[in-house]
Design a protein around this motif. Structure first.
Motif, PDB file in Angstrom:
ATOM      1  N   ALA A 280       1.031  -1.124  -0.183  1.00  0.00           N
ATOM      2  CA  ALA A 280       0.261   0.053   0.299  1.00  0.00           C
ATOM      3  C   ALA A 280       0.813   0.754   0.119  1.00  0.00           C
ATOM      4  N   PHE A 281       1.735   1.066   0.301  1.00  0.00           N
ATOM      5  CA  PHE A 281       3.001   2.628   0.584  1.00  0.00           C
ATOM      6  C   PHE A 281       3.772   2.337   0.079  1.00  0.00           C
ATOM      7  N   LYS A 282       4.705   1.753  -0.685  1.00  0.00           N
ATOM      8  CA  LYS A 282       5.997   1.512  -1.096  1.00  0.00           C
ATOM      9  C   LYS A 282       5.824   2.294  -2.752  1.00  0.00           C
ATOM     10  N   SER A 283       4.956   2.835  -3.128  1.00  0.00           N
ATOM     11  CA  SER A 283       4.901   4.077  -3.843  1.00  0.00           C
ATOM     12  C   SER A 283       5.135   5.411  -3.715  1.00  0.00           C
ATOM     13  N   ASN A 284       4.259   5.669  -2.127  1.00  0.00           N
ATOM     14  CA  ASN A 284       3.825   6.798  -2.262  1.00  0.00           C
ATOM     15  C   ASN A 284       4.830   7.122  -1.778  1.00  0.00           C
ATOM     16  N   SER A 285       5.808   8.522  -2.135  1.00  0.00           N
ATOM     17  CA  SER A 285       7.059   9.016  -1.493  1.00  0.00           C
ATOM     18  C   SER A 285       6.900   9.892  -0.718  1.00  0.00           C
ATOM     19  N   LYS A 286       6.232  10.495  -0.066  1.00  0.00           N
ATOM     20  CA  LYS A 286       5.421  10.774   1.366  1.00  0.00           C
ATOM     21  C   LYS A 286       5.834  10.115   2.045  1.00  0.00           C
ATOM     22  N   ILE A 287       5.150   8.715   2.000  1.00  0.00           N
ATOM     23  CA  ILE A 287       6.144   7.729   3.561  1.00  0.00           C
ATOM     24  C   ILE A 287       7.325   6.927   2.836  1.00  0.00           C
ATOM     25  N   GLU A 288       7.885   6.890   3.840  1.00  0.00           N
ATOM     26  CA  GLU A 288       9.074   6.182   4.361  1.00  0.00           C
ATOM     27  C   GLU A 288       8.751   4.801   4.575  1.00  0.00           C
ATOM     28  N   ILE A 289       9.114   3.748   4.346  1.00  0.00           N
ATOM     29  CA  ILE A 289       9.205   2.616   5.135  1.00  0.00           C
ATOM     30  C   ILE A 289      10.451   2.041   4.768  1.00  0.00           C
ATOM     31  N   PHE A 290      10.509   0.635   6.205  1.00  0.00           N
ATOM     32  CA  PHE A 290      11.320  -0.033   5.981  1.00  0.00           C
ATOM     33  C   PHE A 290      11.023  -0.833   5.246  1.00  0.00           C
ATOM     34  N   PRO A 291      11.788  -2.040   4.340  1.00  0.00           N
ATOM     35  CA  PRO A 291      11.818  -2.904   3.129  1.00  0.00           C
ATOM     36  C   PRO A 291      11.276  -3.860   3.946  1.00  0.00           C
ATOM     37  N   TYR A 292      10.540  -4.914   2.834  1.00  0.00           N
ATOM     38  CA  TYR A 292      10.055  -6.313   3.920  1.00  0.00           C
ATOM     39  C   TYR A 292      10.845  -7.067   3.768  1.00  0.00           C
ATOM     40  N   ASN A 293      11.008  -7.713   5.307  1.00  0.00           N
ATOM     41  CA  ASN A 293      12.310  -8.692   5.163  1.00  0.00           C
ATOM     42  C   ASN A 293      12.105  -9.964   5.711  1.00  0.00           C
ATOM     43  N   GLU A 294      12.449 -11.387   5.348  1.00  0.00           N
ATOM     44  CA  GLU A 294      11.674 -12.367   6.084  1.00  0.00           C
ATOM     45  C   GLU A 294      12.138 -12.499   7.433  1.00  0.00           C
ATOM     46  N   GLY A 295      12.606 -11.910   7.805  1.00  0.00           N
ATOM     47  CA  GLY A 295      13.530 -12.744   9.078  1.00  0.00           C
ATOM     48  C   GLY A 295      13.113 -11.523  10.042  1.00  0.00           C
ATOM     49  N   HIS A 296      12.573 -10.835   9.786  1.00  0.00           N
ATOM     50  CA  HIS A 296      11.605  -9.574  10.792  1.00  0.00           C
ATOM     51  C   HIS A 296      10.808  -9.921  11.445  1.00  0.00           C
ATOM     52  N   VAL A 372      -6.748   1.251   8.499  1.00  0.00           N
ATOM     53  CA  VAL A 372      -5.635   2.034   8.193  1.00  0.00           C
ATOM     54  C   VAL A 372      -5.837   2.518   7.499  1.00  0.00           C
ATOM     55  N   ILE A 373      -5.000   1.854   6.051  1.00  0.00           N
ATOM     56  CA  ILE A 373      -4.339   2.525   4.820  1.00  0.00           C
ATOM     57  C   ILE A 373      -5.057   3.408   4.328  1.00  0.00           C
ATOM     58  N   ASP A 374      -6.323   3.477   4.900  1.00  0.00           N
ATOM     59  CA  ASP A 374      -7.188   4.348   3.495  1.00  0.00           C
ATOM     60  C   ASP A 374      -7.289   5.517   4.632  1.00  0.00           C
ATOM     61  N   LYS A 375      -6.664   5.355   5.817  1.00  0.00           N
ATOM     62  CA  LYS A 375      -6.813   6.366   7.155  1.00  0.00           C
ATOM     63  C   LYS A 375      -4.904   6.945   6.717  1.00  0.00           C
ATOM     64  N   VAL A 376      -4.554   6.263   6.515  1.00  0.00           N
ATOM     65  CA  VAL A 376      -3.264   6.570   6.593  1.00  0.00           C
ATOM     66  C   VAL A 376      -3.222   7.402   5.069  1.00  0.00           C
ATOM     67  N   LEU A 377      -3.239   7.184   3.675  1.00  0.00           N
ATOM     68  CA  LEU A 377      -3.299   7.467   2.607  1.00  0.00           C
ATOM     69  C   LEU A 377      -3.671   8.591   2.126  1.00  0.00           C
ATOM     70  N   GLU A 378      -5.252   8.920   3.320  1.00  0.00           N
ATOM     71  CA  GLU A 378      -6.142  10.532   2.569  1.00  0.00           C
ATOM     72  C   GLU A 378      -5.447  11.432   3.767  1.00  0.00           C
TER      73      GLU A 378
END
Ligand SMILES: Cc1ncc(COP(=O)(O)O)c(C=O)c1O
Length: 382
Positions: A280-296, A372-378
């Protein structure tokens, strides 16, 4: 409908397990503690596990067992719960912080290396890296550094039961498995993966430390005939060290055993939620995420945004109770009074200015995730 950032999950099996022990002969100091310790050790893949009353007690017992005192200097991260640092202070030791690596928000090994080298050899005695948010720190690399300088390692794995990293031999190294850290600790606070109300565990492969922890957990008292200096009869015990009452109860242990049976299920649900958030968030330039990590282990799912306060308040208006992890420990009034100040650790302070932990727990439904995703993006796209 309130959506918190984290929440326990209690099933009928959990209730039955607790009720059974409540009706047994032992509410505490009974056989269920041993069963929980063995089951947890097996889950993590470590030789020894010691159940204790909470994660903070676990940390305190570790610093006691490693003989921390007024002349002991220990390194940890500012981005953690205060207890990771406080455990050094409980024994009168001195806390030193090293800044985080902004790509993981965990202790930056290069900063630790530089800090160690800035002092005379032997100045530092230990380090406490934290598997922050569930990201498994590379304890193999920390071990190498620790060995070069004669340091011990306590791994604060409170956020990471079931987390792992892949080491240089291509082996999965579970958080807390004792392969590289001397001691590791876990918490069973309700927002954690396994909930016992209050509760904690220490894991290690070191038999001498294990024996010392058992003693310190219960007042420094032993009844073991092989360890007694004297023996006056069946009632006789000796207090051989200044220990504490940091015991877990048997009914909490029963809850822990029951919860542990669902640990893998919960972990995989957490990883699914992390992937949903990432999509939901990875292509949004205004949101920084930590990339998905299988061992996380995804105790937390953290995003970074420019208007963090605005987003926090907007989500709250919609009954989504996001949280901030963490206010850098060195900026707490207690640590400021020890000489630390804002500006000391810029990466940690920059991270703190923008981070927000979104709801993350196994029973967060698909609809709730979408809400949650909708409200964050909104808010972000306003
Ligand atoms: C990283 C970390 N260390 C230590 C603790 C202390 O655990 P407890 O709350 O069980 O004392 C916590 C718990 O919040 C934690 O998140």
């Amino acid at each position: 409908m309130k959506i918190p950032y984290g929440k326990q999950h209690i099933t009928h099996d959990d209730l039955d397990a607790v009720a059974q022990v409540l009706q047994s002969d032992f509410l505490t100091q009974g056989p269920t503690i041993d069963l929980f310790e063995k089951a947890f050790a097996q889950y993590i893949g470590v030789k020894y596990a010691v159940a204790v009353s909470n994660g903070t007690a676990a940390l305190h017992l570790c610093t006691l067992a490693l003989n921390v005192n007024e002349s002991t200097n220990v390194i940890t991260t500012p981005i953690t719960f205060a207890a990771s640092a406080n455990c050094v202070r409980y024994c009168g030791g001195n806390v030193f912080f090293a800044d985080i690596d902004p790509t993981t928000a965990t202790l930056d090994i290069h900063k630790v290396d530089a800090l160690i080298k800035s002092k005379p050899r032997g100045f530092f005695k230990g380090m406490i890296p934290v598997d922050f948010a569930g990201y498994a720190v590379d304890t193999e690399a920390f071990r190498k550094l620790a060995n070069e300088h004669g340091l011990w390692i306590i791994e604060d794995a409170c956020h990471a039961p079931g987390g792992y990293f892949v080491d240089s031999k291509n082996n999965k190294v579970n958080c807390g498995n004792g392969q590289y850290a001397d001691l590791s600790i876990f918490s069973f606070h309700p927002v954690k993966h396994i909930a016992t109300g209050e509760g904690g565990m220490i894991t290690t492969n070191d038999e001498a430390l294990f024996q010392k922890l058992l003693l310190l957990r219960t007042h420094g008292i032993t009844k073991n005939p092989n360890l007694l200096h004297e023996n006056h009869g069946g009632w006789y015990y000796e207090m051989q060290e200044l220990g504490y009452n940091y015991r877990l109860t048997d009914f909490q242990a029963a809850l822990g055993i029951s919860q542990l049976k669902r640990a893998d299920e919960g972990l995989s649900a957490r990883r699914d939620i992390a992937q949903t958030y990432e999509r939901a968030f990875k292509s949004n330039s205004k949101i920084e995420i930590f990339p998905y990590n299988e061992g996380h282990a995804y105790h937390l799912y953290i995003i970074q945004v420019s208007d963090r306060l605005g987003l926090y308040n907007y989500l709250k208006e919609h009954n989504i109770f996001a949280q901030v992890h963490y206010i850098p420990v060195h900026t707490m009034p207690y640590y400021k009074q020890l000489g630390f100040k804002v500006g000391d650790f810029p990466n940690s302070e920059m991270y703190y200015a923008h981070c927000l932990s979104l709801p993350m727990y196994p029973t967060l439904s698909i609809d709730e995730q979408q809400f949650v995703i909708d409200k964050v993006l909104e808010f972000i796209n306003k």
